[in-house]
Motif scaffolding. Structure first.
Motif, PDB file in Angstrom:
ATOM      1  N   SER A  77      65.409   0.242  -1.823  1.00  0.00           N
ATOM      2  CA  SER A  77      65.589   0.615  -0.325  1.00  0.00           C
ATOM      3  C   SER A  77      67.074   0.048   0.115  1.00  0.00           C
ATOM      4  O   SER A  77      67.839   1.077   0.848  1.00  0.00           O
ATOM      5  CB  SER A  77      64.572  -0.162   0.620  1.00  0.00           C
ATOM      6  N   GLU A  78      67.422  -1.031  -0.247  1.00  0.00           N
ATOM      7  CA  GLU A  78      68.885  -1.420  -0.023  1.00  0.00           C
ATOM      8  C   GLU A  78      70.013  -0.721  -0.480  1.00  0.00           C
ATOM      9  O   GLU A  78      70.961  -0.088  -0.017  1.00  0.00           O
ATOM     10  CB  GLU A  78      69.106  -2.946  -0.310  1.00  0.00           C
ATOM     11  N   LEU A  79      69.702  -0.027  -1.575  1.00  0.00           N
ATOM     12  CA  LEU A  79      70.632   0.401  -2.517  1.00  0.00           C
ATOM     13  C   LEU A  79      70.749   2.105  -1.471  1.00  0.00           C
ATOM     14  O   LEU A  79      71.931   2.609  -1.569  1.00  0.00           O
ATOM     15  CB  LEU A  79      70.249   0.814  -3.932  1.00  0.00           C
ATOM     16  N   LYS A  80      69.736   2.419  -1.106  1.00  0.00           N
ATOM     17  CA  LYS A  80      69.985   3.735  -0.539  1.00  0.00           C
ATOM     18  C   LYS A  80      70.654   3.617   0.766  1.00  0.00           C
ATOM     19  O   LYS A  80      71.545   4.601   1.075  1.00  0.00           O
ATOM     20  CB  LYS A  80      68.509   4.338  -0.135  1.00  0.00           C
ATOM     21  N   LYS A  81      70.610   2.642   1.510  1.00  0.00           N
ATOM     22  CA  LYS A  81      71.123   2.169   2.765  1.00  0.00           C
ATOM     23  C   LYS A  81      72.912   1.916   2.242  1.00  0.00           C
ATOM     24  O   LYS A  81      73.495   2.479   3.299  1.00  0.00           O
ATOM     25  CB  LYS A  81      70.527   1.091   3.444  1.00  0.00           C
ATOM     26  N   GLU A  82      72.966   1.360   1.407  1.00  0.00           N
ATOM     27  CA  GLU A  82      74.115   1.155   0.990  1.00  0.00           C
ATOM     28  C   GLU A  82      75.258   2.267   0.663  1.00  0.00           C
ATOM     29  O   GLU A  82      76.190   2.589   0.938  1.00  0.00           O
ATOM     30  CB  GLU A  82      74.562   0.315  -0.269  1.00  0.00           C
ATOM     31  N   TYR A  83      74.424   3.454  -0.085  1.00  0.00           N
ATOM     32  CA  TYR A  83      74.948   4.716  -0.365  1.00  0.00           C
ATOM     33  C   TYR A  83      75.222   5.606   1.037  1.00  0.00           C
ATOM     34  O   TYR A  83      76.346   6.362   1.343  1.00  0.00           O
ATOM     35  CB  TYR A  83      74.300   5.687  -1.151  1.00  0.00           C
ATOM     36  N   GLU A  84      74.294   5.436   2.102  1.00  0.00           N
ATOM     37  CA  GLU A  84      74.564   6.000   3.231  1.00  0.00           C
ATOM     38  C   GLU A  84      75.472   5.326   4.056  1.00  0.00           C
ATOM     39  O   GLU A  84      76.532   6.179   4.741  1.00  0.00           O
ATOM     40  CB  GLU A  84      73.194   5.861   4.131  1.00  0.00           C
TER      41      GLU A  84
END
Length: 228
Positions: A77-84
């Motif tokens: 979940s945090e990885l997805k946020k960082e890419y965004e």
């Protein structure tokens, strides 16, 4: 002379063994001790002990699985946020990179160079932010399954040890004495090596683990005696 560093490489596995083994040694021991003060049959104690070990190992294993799965889900979940964020607000993310190195005392010029270099590779940039901004390491893909298996098996092994005293004796009182001797020795050994592996004072760790097991068993025995 070549310098060699010794570091703990399998901390997750050791943590799971400690969780499973410590509860496995303590809970069935306390249950058997409690039943020794209330029943007159070793068969009942062994049957109840085995049932508890099976239920306990499943419950502990499931808990380990859910904990590992939650850890992985949180990371994803945090990885997805960082890419965004590196797509949507790259300037802010680059400033956060600079802030990390500013805390290490690097000059503004060095901060800019490193931030620009990292920004050239989005995957490395995001991985850097995950580790140094959020303090998250990517969990192993099979972490949840491995954790469940390790905790469950460790609990089962630890739980069978206190029951051995009742298998080779004819009365609960005799079984309790043998079980207490065996379990206390195992708690001392387990606590000693656990402390050695984790870098804690070995003697203090051994005594602490053993004391907890003895208190739990004594409490269960006294309560069962009072109730019966």
């Amino acid at each position: 002379m070549e310098h060699q560093e010794s570091h703990l490489k399998s901390s997750e596995f050791i943590t799971d063994v400690v969780i499973g083994m410590s509860d496995g040694l303590t809970v069935p021991f306390a249950l058997a001790a409690g039943l020794s003060g209330a029943v007159n049959s070793n068969t009942i104690i062994i049957t109840a002990g085995i049932a508890e070990i099976v239920a306990g190992s499943i419950a502990m294993g499931l808990g380990g699985y859910l904990a590992g799965k939650t850890e992985l889900d949180h990371y994803e979940s945090e990885l997805k946020k960082e890419y965004e964020e590196v797509e949507r607000i790259p300037e802010k993310e680059m400033q956060e990179v600079k802030d990390v190195f500013a805390d290490y005392g690097l000059s503004s010029e060095s901060q800019n160079i490193i931030a620009l270099e990292l920004a050239k590779d989005k995957d490395k940039w995001v991985n850097f932010m995950m580790k140094f901004e959020l303090g998250l390491e990517k969990p192993h893909a099979n972490r949840a399954k491995h954790s469940a298996l390790t905790i469950g098996v460790s609990y089962m092994i630890g739980g069978l040890i206190p029951l051995t005293g009742y298998i080779f004796t004819s009365t609960p009182q005799a079984g309790l004495i043998i079980s207490a001797i065996i379990t206390v020795l195992c708690l001392l050994i387990f606590g000693y090596f656990k402390s050695k592996v984790t870098g804690q004072p070995a003697i203090n760790g051994a005594l602490k683990v053993t004391f907890i097991g003895i208190i739990a068993a004594a409490s269960a025995f006294l309560i069962a005696k009072l109730i019966s």
